[in-house]
Every structure is written in structure tokens, then in C-alpha cells.
Design a protein around this motif. Structure first.
Motif, PDB file in Angstrom:
ATOM      1  N   ASP A  38       9.513 -11.907   0.882  1.00 32.30           N
ATOM      2  CA  ASP A  38       9.895 -12.554  -0.378  1.00 32.30           C
ATOM      3  C   ASP A  38       9.317 -11.796  -1.578  1.00 32.30           C
ATOM      4  OD1 ASP A  38      11.220 -14.729   0.936  1.00 32.30           O
ATOM      5  OD2 ASP A  38       9.248 -15.581   1.360  1.00 32.30           O
ATOM      6  N   VAL A  39       8.070 -11.355  -1.426  1.00 35.00           N
ATOM      7  CA  VAL A  39       7.416 -10.611  -2.503  1.00 35.00           C
ATOM      8  C   VAL A  39       8.174  -9.328  -2.809  1.00 35.00           C
ATOM      9  CG1 VAL A  39       5.331  -9.358  -3.162  1.00 35.00           C
ATOM     10  CG2 VAL A  39       5.137 -11.573  -2.010  1.00 35.00           C
ATOM     11  N   LEU A  40       8.475  -8.571  -1.759  1.00 34.91           N
ATOM     12  CA  LEU A  40       9.129  -7.278  -1.943  1.00 34.91           C
ATOM     13  C   LEU A  40      10.554  -7.432  -2.452  1.00 34.91           C
ATOM     14  CD1 LEU A  40       7.801  -5.391   1.216  1.00 34.91           C
ATOM     15  CD2 LEU A  40       6.962  -5.276  -1.128  1.00 34.91           C
ATOM     16  N   ASN A  41      11.296  -8.390  -1.889  1.00 29.89           N
ATOM     17  CA  ASN A  41      12.655  -8.613  -2.370  1.00 29.89           C
ATOM     18  C   ASN A  41      12.651  -9.105  -3.813  1.00 29.89           C
ATOM     19  OD1 ASN A  41      14.163  -7.790  -0.146  1.00 29.89           O
ATOM     20  ND2 ASN A  41      13.978  -9.783   0.866  1.00 29.89           N
ATOM     21  N   GLY A  42      11.655  -9.908  -4.148  1.00 25.61           N
ATOM     22  CA  GLY A  42      11.555 -10.418  -5.511  1.00 25.61           C
ATOM     23  C   GLY A  42      11.366  -9.307  -6.525  1.00 25.61           C
ATOM     24  N   VAL A  43      10.462  -8.365  -6.223  1.00 23.58           N
ATOM     25  CA  VAL A  43      10.222  -7.290  -7.178  1.00 23.58           C
ATOM     26  C   VAL A  43      11.402  -6.322  -7.208  1.00 23.58           C
ATOM     27  CG1 VAL A  43       8.990  -5.701  -5.623  1.00 23.58           C
ATOM     28  CG2 VAL A  43       8.460  -5.725  -8.082  1.00 23.58           C
ATOM     29  N   CYS A  44      12.063  -6.123  -6.068  1.00 28.97           N
ATOM     30  CA  CYS A  44      13.259  -5.267  -6.044  1.00 28.97           C
ATOM     31  C   CYS A  44      14.372  -5.873  -6.908  1.00 28.97           C
ATOM     32  CB  CYS A  44      13.764  -5.080  -4.613  1.00 28.97           C
ATOM     33  SG  CYS A  44      12.716  -3.999  -3.606  1.00 28.97           S
ATOM     34  N   GLU A  74      21.743  -3.147   2.901  1.00 32.48           N
ATOM     35  CA  GLU A  74      20.903  -3.028   4.092  1.00 32.48           C
ATOM     36  C   GLU A  74      21.110  -1.666   4.754  1.00 32.48           C
ATOM     37  OE1 GLU A  74      21.441  -6.216   6.765  1.00 32.48           O
ATOM     38  OE2 GLU A  74      20.872  -7.782   5.327  1.00 32.48           O
ATOM     39  N   LYS A  75      20.043  -1.145   5.308  1.00 36.00           N
ATOM     40  CA  LYS A  75      20.109   0.134   6.007  1.00 36.00           C
ATOM     41  C   LYS A  75      19.548  -0.042   7.413  1.00 36.00           C
ATOM     42  CE  LYS A  75      19.499   2.956   1.820  1.00 36.00           C
ATOM     43  NZ  LYS A  75      18.674   3.998   1.187  1.00 36.00           N
ATOM     44  N   HIS A  76      20.157   0.650   8.369  1.00 31.23           N
ATOM     45  CA  HIS A  76      19.651   0.620   9.735  1.00 31.23           C
ATOM     46  C   HIS A  76      18.470   1.567   9.840  1.00 31.23           C
ATOM     47  CE1 HIS A  76      19.516   1.021  14.127  1.00 31.23           C
ATOM     48  NE2 HIS A  76      20.137  -0.145  14.144  1.00 31.23           N
ATOM     49  N   PHE A  77      17.419   1.129  10.513  1.00 30.26           N
ATOM     50  CA  PHE A  77      16.186   1.916  10.583  1.00 30.26           C
ATOM     51  C   PHE A  77      16.448   3.326  11.105  1.00 30.26           C
ATOM     52  CE2 PHE A  77      12.367   3.420  12.764  1.00 30.26           C
ATOM     53  CZ  PHE A  77      11.398   3.240  11.789  1.00 30.26           C
TER      54      PHE A  77
END
Length: 277
Positions: free
Chosen positions: A100-106, A2-5
């Protein structure tokens, strides 16, 4: 990780804010716009196909402003699908959202690139492709070819089938072998016709041999680094340009295509070629 914005580079912050803007607009449209409220996963499908073809056309034409526009349209559709899927509905037992979509592809990209995120070694494009197919089988795919969509256009499907078979080690060694196969298939196709009359001896058999010929040509195209879909589409566009020149130039000369001989038409056609149309 995780990164802080606030710790991100300014350009990445701007990208994330632009994506957040799109998500916000999608939320508002889904709530307030009658058309957007009515859409379903099924109703968007044909529109997405249309947008994908429009992007393909823009890429063929190397039209960067149009590519940017069409990418935006497709991005909207992707966000739209995820928004619909996230909404609780009666009899809906499964939901997901854009996160969920983005985490899934990552997660998939990380698992499919063990030479980057693990200890595997892949020092060539071919090795990466082979590892990719092996990993897909480990993940549960029953066949190397099961990832080829059934609804793909036949020409694209042929190339994807061959690429995936190659990833499993099933392929020719030399392009000369493939060219010999093309010639073999051409002869078999020719044998299904009465050369004197041009009539097919067995129409169904001839169709099958023609399919084999096309498949072998697609196979050869891979060995000479030509994308057959792109090549054929460029030829389609070239034909359209030259035929439209024929129509316009003959009309300007006071002629009608319906009254012209093929020889007369060829004069305009050859002129189009000379002009680089």
C-alpha cells in the motif's frame, strides 16, 4: 502496468530479490526477536530521527560507504513501520502494508507529474514546482504552507516555507531586492541595541528583528543557490576541526587553554587555517 518478474532485466530482478530478502528478515525478526516484537510506531520515531541525521552527516562528508549504510538503516525503519501497521490489533480500525505504501507513492508521483504522464507542459524546474503546489491544493491541502512539518528545525523550515511560497508565485523578482531586504533587516536589528554598551533596548523586539534578519538571509541564499542548512553545518564542522586542532596543538606545546589568552589561542587558530584544517 503490471510486469512479469521473469521479463524484467536482471539488475531489476536482483533489486526486487534484495527487497524481498529485507521483507522476509523483517517478518522473522518481528515474530522471533524480543526487542523487535516490542517496538511500536511511537518507539521507533526517535530512532528514525537519529538515523536521518546520521544520513545527513554522511552526505555532508560525501562519505559514500557511510551513505550506503545509513540508507540501509532508514530503509529498515520504513519497512518496520509498514510491518507494524499491517498487523491486526485490538481497537485498530485501519491497516496498511508495504505494498500500500509503495503503490500510494507511485500513484502520487504519477498524478503530480502530468507533464510526464499526462498532457500538461512544464519545461523548467520552476514550472514543475508551481504545478506541484497547484496539484496539492486541488488534492485538498488548505494552504500552500500546510505541507511544511511543524517539527522541522527552524532553519530548514524557513527555506521550505519560502520555496513553497515561491511555488505559488509569492517571491522577489531579483536577488538585489532580497539583498536590500537583508540590509534593511540588519539595520532594524541594530536599532534594538545600545551600540555603546551592547545591551538590547527591548530583548523581545531584538529577538524578533534577529529572526527577521535570519529569515531574509535564508531568502537571499535561495537566490544565490546556497542551501543555508548545508552551509551552516559545513561551518559548524570547520569550527570543530579548527578548535580541536587548537586544543591538540596547544596541549602538545605544554599549554592549557584555561591559562592562554585569546591572542595566544588565535595563533593556533590561524595556524589551523594556514594548514587548511
Amino acid at each position: 502496468m503490471e510486469k512479469h518478474f521473469d521479463s524484467l532485466p536482471k539488475d531489476r530482478q536482483d533489486q526486487l530479490m534484495a527487497f524481498d530478502r529485507l521483507l522476509t528478515i523483517m517478518d522473522e525478526l518481528r515474530e522471533k526477536c524480543p526487542w523487535d516484537r516490542k517496538q511500536t510506531l511511537e518507539s521507533l520515531r526517535h530512532l528514525t530521527i537519529e538515523e536521518t541525521y546520521e544520513l545527513s552527516d554522511a552526505i555532508i562528508e560525501n562519505d559514500l560507504p557511510e551513505i550506503r549504510k545509513e540508507l540501509g538503516d532508514i530503509m529498515l525503519h520504513l519497512v518496520f513501520y509498514a510491518k507494524i501497521a499491517s498487523e491486526p490489533l485490538p481497537n485498530k480500525t485501519y491497516q496498511f502494508d508495504i505494498q500500500d505504501v509503495l503503490n500510494g507513492v507511485c500513484d502520487k508521483l504519477i498524478s503530480r507529474h502530468p507533464h510526464i504522464y499526462g498532457d500538461a507542459v512544464a519545461d523548467s524546474e520552476e514550472a514543475v514546482k508551481q504545478n506541484w503546489e497547484k496539484l496539492k491544493l486541488k488534492e485538498g491541502n488548505k494552504s500552500v504552507l500546510s505541507g511544511v512539518p511543524a517539527s522541522l528545525p527552524a532553519l530548514v523550515k524557513a527555506m521550505r516555507i519560502q520555496e513553497k511560497a515561491r511555488g505559488a508565485g509569492f517571491d522577489w523578482d531579483e536577488k538585489q531586492q532580497v539583498w536590500e531586504k537583508v540590509q534593511e533587516e540588519l539595520e532594524e536589528f541594530k536599532q534594538n541595541f545600545d551600540i555603546e554598551t551592547g545591551n538590547a533596548i527591548d530583548q523581545r523586539e531584538a529577538e524578533g528583528e534577529f529572526g527577521d534578519l535570519l529569515f531574509s538571509l535564508v531568502n537571499y541564499s535561495r537566490f544565490v543557490d546556497i542551501n543555508p542548512e548545508t552551509a551552516l553545518e559545513r561551518t559548524n564542522k570547520k569550527f570543530i576541526r579548527r578548535f580541536q586542532y587548537l586544543e591538540e596543538a596547544s596541549k602538545a606545546d605544554g599549554k592549557s587553554l584555561s591559562d592562554m589568552t585569546l591572542s595566544e589561542m588565535d595563533t593556533y587558530w590561524n595556524k589551523a587555517k594556514e594548514l587548511g584544517v
